[in-house]
Design an enzyme around this catalytic site. Sequence first.
Site, PDB file in Angstrom:
ATOM      1  N   ASP A  55       0.846  -1.205   0.000  1.00 53.91           N
ATOM      2  CA  ASP A  55       0.000   0.000   0.000  1.00 53.91           C
ATOM      3  C   ASP A  55       0.880   1.254   0.000  1.00 53.91           C
ATOM      4  OD1 ASP A  55       0.854  -0.050   2.603  1.00 53.91           O
ATOM      5  OD2 ASP A  55      -1.122   0.192   3.513  1.00 53.91           O
ATOM      6  N   ASP A  94      -0.944  -6.178  -0.014  1.00 57.68           N
ATOM      7  CA  ASP A  94      -1.218  -5.497   1.253  1.00 57.68           C
ATOM      8  C   ASP A  94      -2.714  -5.315   1.448  1.00 57.68           C
ATOM      9  OD1 ASP A  94       0.506  -4.658   3.235  1.00 57.68           O
ATOM     10  OD2 ASP A  94       1.303  -2.987   2.063  1.00 57.68           O
ATOM     11  N   LYS A 124      -0.976  -9.310   3.175  1.00 57.50           N
ATOM     12  CA  LYS A 124      -0.174  -8.806   4.303  1.00 57.50           C
ATOM     13  C   LYS A 124      -1.048  -7.903   5.159  1.00 57.50           C
ATOM     14  CE  LYS A 124       3.317  -5.632   3.892  1.00 57.50           C
ATOM     15  NZ  LYS A 124       2.828  -4.512   4.733  1.00 57.50           N
ATOM     16  N   GLU A 126      -0.923  -5.347   8.705  1.00 56.54           N
ATOM     17  CA  GLU A 126      -0.105  -4.645   9.698  1.00 56.54           C
ATOM     18  C   GLU A 126      -0.655  -4.856  11.104  1.00 56.54           C
ATOM     19  OE1 GLU A 126       0.451  -0.493   8.813  1.00 56.54           O
ATOM     20  OE2 GLU A 126       1.255  -0.887   6.812  1.00 56.54           O
ATOM     21  N   GLU A 193       9.717  -3.715  10.305  1.00 58.38           N
ATOM     22  CA  GLU A 193      10.056  -2.415   9.713  1.00 58.38           C
ATOM     23  C   GLU A 193      10.661  -1.477  10.750  1.00 58.38           C
ATOM     24  OE1 GLU A 193       7.160  -0.696   7.084  1.00 58.38           O
ATOM     25  OE2 GLU A 193       8.233   1.227   6.984  1.00 58.38           O
TER      26      GLU A 193
HETATM   27  O1  KIV Z   1       3.582  -1.011   1.609  1.00 57.45           O
HETATM   28  C1  KIV Z   1       4.734  -1.445   1.524  1.00 57.45           C
HETATM   29  O2  KIV Z   1       5.422  -1.270   0.506  1.00 57.45           O
HETATM   30  C2  KIV Z   1       5.259  -2.178   2.655  1.00 57.45           C
HETATM   31  C3  KIV Z   1       6.727  -2.471   2.666  1.00 57.45           C
HETATM   32  C4  KIV Z   1       7.458  -1.237   3.016  1.00 57.45           C
HETATM   33  C5  KIV Z   1       7.076  -3.590   3.568  1.00 57.45           C
HETATM   34  O3  KIV Z   1       4.545  -2.495   3.556  1.00 57.45           O
END
Ligand code: KIV
Length: 275
Positions: A55, A94, A124, A126, A193
């Site tokens: 994202d 994401d 993914k 968070e 991160e």
């Molecule tokens: O959104 C993204 O590109 C990420 C990476 C920085 C891991 O979450």
Amino acid sequence: MKVNMSVSGQFRKVTRKTFMLMKQKSVKITALTAYDFLTAQLLDQAGIDLILVGDSLGNVFQGNETTLPVTMDEMIYHTIAVTKGVQRAMVVTDMPFMSYQLSADEAFRNAGRIMKETSSGGVKIEGGERVADAIYKITEAGIPVMGHIGLTPQSIHQFGSYKERGTSEDEAAELIKDAKILEQAGAFSIVLEKIPADVAKTITESISIPTIGIGAGRFCDGQILVTPDMLGLNKEFHPRFVRYYAQLADSIDSAVKQYINDIKSMDFPNDSESY
Ligand code: KIV
């Protein structure tokens, strides 16, 4: 255990299982972001293991200050383009802000949408303990989930800055606990991160799933960067964890200036470039 490798030493079609084997064999995992077909194709052909449709497209593609405005429809649109260019790498999408926070059911529904409407290999999410129920529910349905802890950009308004996380003993302990919870919930890997290298090392040694670092030092099982950052496309943004592997902003600048000159001087197009 036999690892699925080609004669060139590269793993064949990468899946979550490949990453487990790579961790067990101490083979570093390489990851980059992509948001479009051509970039994804180039990354895949160069041999990258994992392509994240991050994202971060909210920043580097859409020009927003934060990743918060990115929508499910946009993540699906970009993932469809990316997966068309990829044959070997695992593609992970994401889950955008507010697509998984409301409830585990809502997270499950949105993860399912990504898997049904794109050819993504997983999602993914968070967050630590607070997203464990969602991760459990999604992985139980057979969808691979990557965790993401440390500096989680969707929580920028809670953190107040993009400063590194896990620098106090309490926060480091919480990150280690979160990593174990995400592993138990079924995550197949975790992005770490912007946290201290020694905290990332402890996490990496404490869990059996791979850690993928960004600004988290060399001891992670793999590394990820935002592709436009490492290609030097975004000269305004150069935190210390980004190494430039190209200077594409300079290359584009001189190419465009040359193009303008060639048109003005009637050098382009020449006879061989005309019909
Ligand atoms: O959104 C993204 O590109 C990420 C990476 C920085 C891991 O979450």
